[in-house]
Enzyme design. Structure first.
Site, mmCIF file in Angstrom:
data_model
loop_
_atom_site.group_PDB
_atom_site.id
_atom_site.type_symbol
_atom_site.label_atom_id
_atom_site.label_comp_id
_atom_site.label_asym_id
_atom_site.label_seq_id
_atom_site.Cartn_x
_atom_site.Cartn_y
_atom_site.Cartn_z
ATOM 1 N N LYS A 35 0.839 -1.208 0.000
ATOM 2 C CA LYS A 35 0.000 0.000 0.000
ATOM 3 C C LYS A 35 0.871 1.255 0.000
ATOM 4 O O LYS A 35 2.093 1.177 0.182
ATOM 5 C CB LYS A 35 -0.909 -0.023 1.229
ATOM 6 C CG LYS A 35 -0.160 -0.051 2.558
ATOM 7 C CD LYS A 35 -1.096 -0.381 3.726
ATOM 8 C CE LYS A 35 -0.333 -0.405 5.032
ATOM 9 N NZ LYS A 35 -1.176 -0.827 6.164
ATOM 10 N N ARG A 128 -10.098 -0.255 15.503
ATOM 11 C CA ARG A 128 -10.263 0.620 14.341
ATOM 12 C C ARG A 128 -11.407 0.048 13.503
ATOM 13 O O ARG A 128 -12.429 0.696 13.313
ATOM 14 C CB ARG A 128 -8.979 0.677 13.507
ATOM 15 C CG ARG A 128 -7.793 1.275 14.236
ATOM 16 C CD ARG A 128 -6.644 1.602 13.293
ATOM 17 N NE ARG A 128 -6.243 0.462 12.468
ATOM 18 C CZ ARG A 128 -5.149 0.437 11.723
ATOM 19 N NH1 ARG A 128 -4.320 1.497 11.685
ATOM 20 N NH2 ARG A 128 -4.848 -0.626 10.994
ATOM 21 N N TYR A 254 17.679 29.136 9.200
ATOM 22 C CA TYR A 254 16.517 29.820 9.784
ATOM 23 C C TYR A 254 16.530 29.747 11.309
ATOM 24 O O TYR A 254 16.850 28.697 11.882
ATOM 25 C CB TYR A 254 15.222 29.161 9.307
ATOM 26 C CG TYR A 254 14.839 29.507 7.890
ATOM 27 C CD1 TYR A 254 14.579 30.832 7.515
ATOM 28 C CD2 TYR A 254 14.721 28.501 6.932
ATOM 29 C CE1 TYR A 254 14.212 31.132 6.205
ATOM 30 C CE2 TYR A 254 14.344 28.806 5.629
ATOM 31 C CZ TYR A 254 14.098 30.123 5.276
ATOM 32 O OH TYR A 254 13.723 30.419 3.993
ATOM 33 N N MET A 302 13.132 24.111 3.173
ATOM 34 C CA MET A 302 12.294 23.388 2.211
ATOM 35 C C MET A 302 13.133 22.637 1.177
ATOM 36 O O MET A 302 12.804 21.516 0.793
ATOM 37 C CB MET A 302 11.347 24.364 1.499
ATOM 38 C CG MET A 302 10.347 23.649 0.597
ATOM 39 S SD MET A 302 9.305 24.766 -0.340
ATOM 40 C CE MET A 302 8.366 25.560 0.949
#
Ligand SMILES: *Cc1c(COP(=O)(O)O)cnc(C)c1O
Length: 357
Positions: A35, A128, A254, A302
């Site tokens: 999957k 679930r 940053y 990024m």
């Protein structure tokens, strides 16, 4: 022309890991869980590599099963979330997909003339999906009445804590499951995500369902894939696009979150969270260049991130940095980022080409 940032996929390693799962599954068989685009490795290539060995695949949804058929593989494919709408069942019947039916609504859709073979999900504590053990007699009686009983392949359950050897929940779930399905001994049983393969004495019955271990990722708490004898399948790599010395007292990136205590040779690597590298991986997260382990410094941006090259004095611009692979396991990076290897492998974005070899 290209940026060189790439995820190399070692299909031989994938096959080895699948053979390992088969060995651990003992007398049972192992359906290959592919999957989420083969856990981010590319479902076409993954299904193609495993097709000669795996007689059953498992995916989450019908679109993924259709992708496997699109590559020409004829294996049966289990749909772990069952069907999402009644019309799915006719497609399943036609294509040889086996939905794992988990509620009364999905079972009622079998009334249609074109109903497929199916599995029944039993909820033994994950809570679930699935029927409670005490609901099974009524579900099976309903199938008998509707004439669908012969199409029932077997029962499926899923463990909540198989990754934790200190938890006794897997044993409890196993006993509940065994008792719940005992009245139908001719039907198959499927338990066992990857973690269950590494639990001593854990029965895996007729069909286990290994996922992450096929890709070399660890399913266990506190162990990496290589520590479990698994071979890493994905090597995520990107080039050093500049190197320089930051002086003592200067910061990088940053937020100026890392400051050099002494003059430090550093490099910038052309990969960032826009490629799926986790932004939560902070200073100290391992990477490697030329087989030597180095560490991240400062914040992941990024499109790039910074590394400390003190431990790799020969590293030059253009050299490829391994973000995870055979020197640094994806599990180590995941731990540094506060997550699991599964999330990192499935999170590599489409900007990163997969190169299968
Ligand atoms: C994803 C999944 C698996 C595979 O789990 P891994 O931990 O990756 O081995 C098995 N069974 C079900 C129901 C799943 O959803």
């Amino acid at each position: 022309m290209s940026r060189l940032t790439v995820a190399r996929i070692d299909l031989e390693a994938l096959k080895r890991n699948y053979q390992r799962a088969r060995t651990l599954a003992g007398p049972g068989q192992a359906m290959a869980v592919v999957k989420a685009d083969g856990y981010g490795h590319g479902i076409e290539a993954v299904a193609g590599a495993l097709a000669p060995y795996a007689s059953r695949f498992a995916v989450a949804c019908i679109e993924e099963a259709v992708a496997i058929r699109g590559c020409g593989h004829r294996q049966t494919v289990a749909l772990l979330q069952g069907a999402h709408e009644p019309g799915d069942l006719a497609i399943c019947q036609q294509e040889g997909f086996e939905p794992v039916l988990h509620n009364h609504q999905q079972v009622s859709w079998l009334a249609d003339d074109r109903a497929p073979a199916f599995w029944i999900k039993v909820n033994t504590g994950m809570n679930r999906l699935g029927f409670r053990p005490e609901e099974l007699p009524a579900v099976m009686a309903g199938l008998e009445d509707s004439g669908r009983r012969p199409q029932a392949l077997g029962f499926v359950t899923h463990f909540a804590c198989a990754d934790d050897l200190d938890s006794d929940m897997t044993g409890l779930q196993t006993r509940l499951f065994e008792d719940a399905v005992a009245p139908w001994p001719a039907l198959m049983r499927s338990v066992g995500n990857s973690a269950a393969h590494f639990r001593p004495e854990q029965p895996l019955y007729e069909w286990s369902r290994p996922g992450i271990m096929l890709y070399g990722g660890s399913p266990m708490l506190d162990k990496t894939g290589p520590e479990l004898g698994l071979s890493p399948v994905m090597t995520l790599q990107a080039p050093l696009i500049t190197t320089r010395v930051v002086r003592a007292g200067e910061s990088v990136g940053y937020g100026a979150s890392w400051t050099a205590e002494q003059d430090t040779r550093m490099g910038m690597v052309a990969i960032g969270y826009g490629d799926g590298y986790p932004r939560h991986a902070g200073t100290g997260t391992p990477a490697a260049v030329g087989g030597r382990r180095i560490r991240l410094i400062g914040r992941v941006s990024m499109d790039m991130l910074a590394v400390d090259l003190s431990n790799a004095p020969d590293a030059r611009e253009g050299d490829m940095v391994e973000l995870w692979g055979s020197t640094v396991s994806v599990d180590e990076v995941a731990t540094c980022a506060g997550t699991i290897g599964y999330e990192l492998l499935t999170g590599v974005t489409s900007r990163v080409p997969r190169v299968h070899e």
